[in-house]
Write an enzyme that holds these catalytic residues in place. Sequence first.
Site, PDB file in Angstrom:
ATOM      1  N   LYS A   1       1.026  -1.178   0.114  1.00  0.00           N
ATOM      2  CA  LYS A   1      -0.138  -0.009  -0.044  1.00  0.00           C
ATOM      3  C   LYS A   1       0.929   1.452  -0.104  1.00  0.00           C
ATOM      4  O   LYS A   1       1.875   1.222   0.839  1.00  0.00           O
ATOM      5  CB  LYS A   1      -0.885  -0.161   1.183  1.00  0.00           C
ATOM      6  CG  LYS A   1      -1.867   1.140   1.269  1.00  0.00           C
ATOM      7  CD  LYS A   1      -2.780   0.986   2.531  1.00  0.00           C
ATOM      8  CE  LYS A   1      -3.856   2.187   2.900  1.00  0.00           C
ATOM      9  NZ  LYS A   1      -4.683   1.929   4.017  1.00  0.00           N
TER      10      LYS A   1
ATOM     11  N   SER B   1     -10.426   0.093   7.168  1.00  0.00           N
ATOM     12  CA  SER B   1      -9.785   0.181   6.023  1.00  0.00           C
ATOM     13  C   SER B   1      -8.890  -1.000   5.390  1.00  0.00           C
ATOM     14  O   SER B   1      -8.746  -1.072   4.226  1.00  0.00           O
ATOM     15  CB  SER B   1      -8.789   1.393   5.728  1.00  0.00           C
ATOM     16  OG  SER B   1      -9.325   2.550   6.058  1.00  0.00           O
TER      17      SER B   1
ATOM     18  N   SER C   1      -9.703   2.471   3.023  1.00  0.00           N
ATOM     19  CA  SER C   1      -8.907   3.047   2.336  1.00  0.00           C
ATOM     20  C   SER C   1      -8.074   2.254   1.431  1.00  0.00           C
ATOM     21  O   SER C   1      -7.310   2.677   0.516  1.00  0.00           O
ATOM     22  CB  SER C   1      -8.062   4.100   3.233  1.00  0.00           C
ATOM     23  OG  SER C   1      -7.291   3.446   3.939  1.00  0.00           O
TER      24      SER C   1
END
EC number: 6.3.5.7
Length: 495
Positions: free
Chosen positions: A78, A182, A158
């Site tokens: 990420k 998330s 997210s």
Amino acid sequence: MTDLNKLSLAEARDALRDGDVTSVELTEACLKAIDAADVLNAFVHKTPEIALERAKAADERIKAGDAPAMCGLPIGIKDLFCTKGVPSQAASKILDGFKPEYESTVSQQLADAGAVMLGKLNMDEFAMGSSNETSVYGNVVNPWRRGNDDAQLTPGGSSGGSASAVAADLCLAATGTDTGGSIRQPAAFTGITGIKPTYGRCSRWGIVAFASSLDQAGPMTKNVRDAAIMLEAMCGHDPKDSTSAELAVPNFEAMLTGDIKGKKIGIPKEYRMDGMPAEIEKLWADGAEMLRDAGAEIVDISLPHTKYALPAYYVIAPAEASSNLARYDGVRYGRRAQLAQGDGITEMYEKTRAEGFGHEVQRRVMVGTYVLSAGFYDAYYNRARKVRTLIKKDFEDVFAAGVDAILTPATPSAAFGLGEMTEADPVQMYLNDVFTVTVNLAGLPGISVPAGLDGQGLPLGLQLIGRPWEEGDLLNTAYALENAAGFVAKPGKWW
């Protein structure tokens, strides 16, 4: 072997050990899949050179017989994790061009274990969002579709890029972070597994901060066994992070027996929301039945302060964000706005932040600054902290009464269409976190397991919440649920 990118971590690890495949072959299969999936917009900084270099090193290591479980396995990272010499932007314009001189502890531990980084994954800007629509790189697209409908769906947020990439078999697994759901919400939206460990289990050092008392890294994988394998490599004490726990990391995979006889699973009555879709209600009831059939005892429990969790979270998280994001000022790193003649330092700050932060980040910074301001600190922030303590105590009381894990829905709906929840009402978007934020406020481990499809063929997830530091036990309960649910659906390939 064909379709190497479709293997799970466990399958690929075993194939590597047996000499049926090399890490270079696995990595090349993933790189090819990534290049063919640009429409999903999951990978935003591709690193094929680093990937192949690490894959070659991993093959040597495996040959030498000195290889941990993650060695040679291609994964995505990420964009919130700082990676040395590779853009680490947190999906924000304000960090445009930032290439750290250091590596986050979690990505370093994965690299040390021999994992192969394929590239950086898209996300909501500074991890603020539930739909991956706040990214400077543009929206991530969910590989799943509703029936024969071509509408693009959100992968959740997210960690939307991580979820989309794992669901579409672009990588074998990915790192995510979870501040209010998330990891678990996007996992549920894309039919994969995602676990947020206990706060302090994974180091936060080198991960761009959103809300420091809530953020926690975790793996996003194709199944529960893979989550156990990857989580073990990500955990461990880090002296560079003062909130990192000095606890031994167990062999989580060895704890996956699937035997949950005699375990007590709590069903919290407060999670029965008004207007909850019948499909979610049914999935939840079916999940409880599956666990009962596996030998667990299902008990009704009460978590009375649940109704205050979202408001408390949306005071605490923005307050911490406004404090953490104060460092992005155009002085030391990242983007600096063009200044006009006569502009001073105040104008530089104002212009840099106005240009560099997206609307959702600006909104949360303003909310956070407001609740921390002199006249409102006690009315909002201190009150939210007290509520947080009560929420944590609710869980402690339930666990003290002998409950081993808690079963809830992971999300209030299946994936929705991109653009369907417009900026007009951000509160609607915030409601997506209704089942997940309590876990962050209490610092507990939580896992989302895919458990069924809705009427339109979209995946739905169930969440299990565990006792602090007992991720192994939680993973085993999730493993039993996964076995009972038998979820094997994959998105039809249209990209």
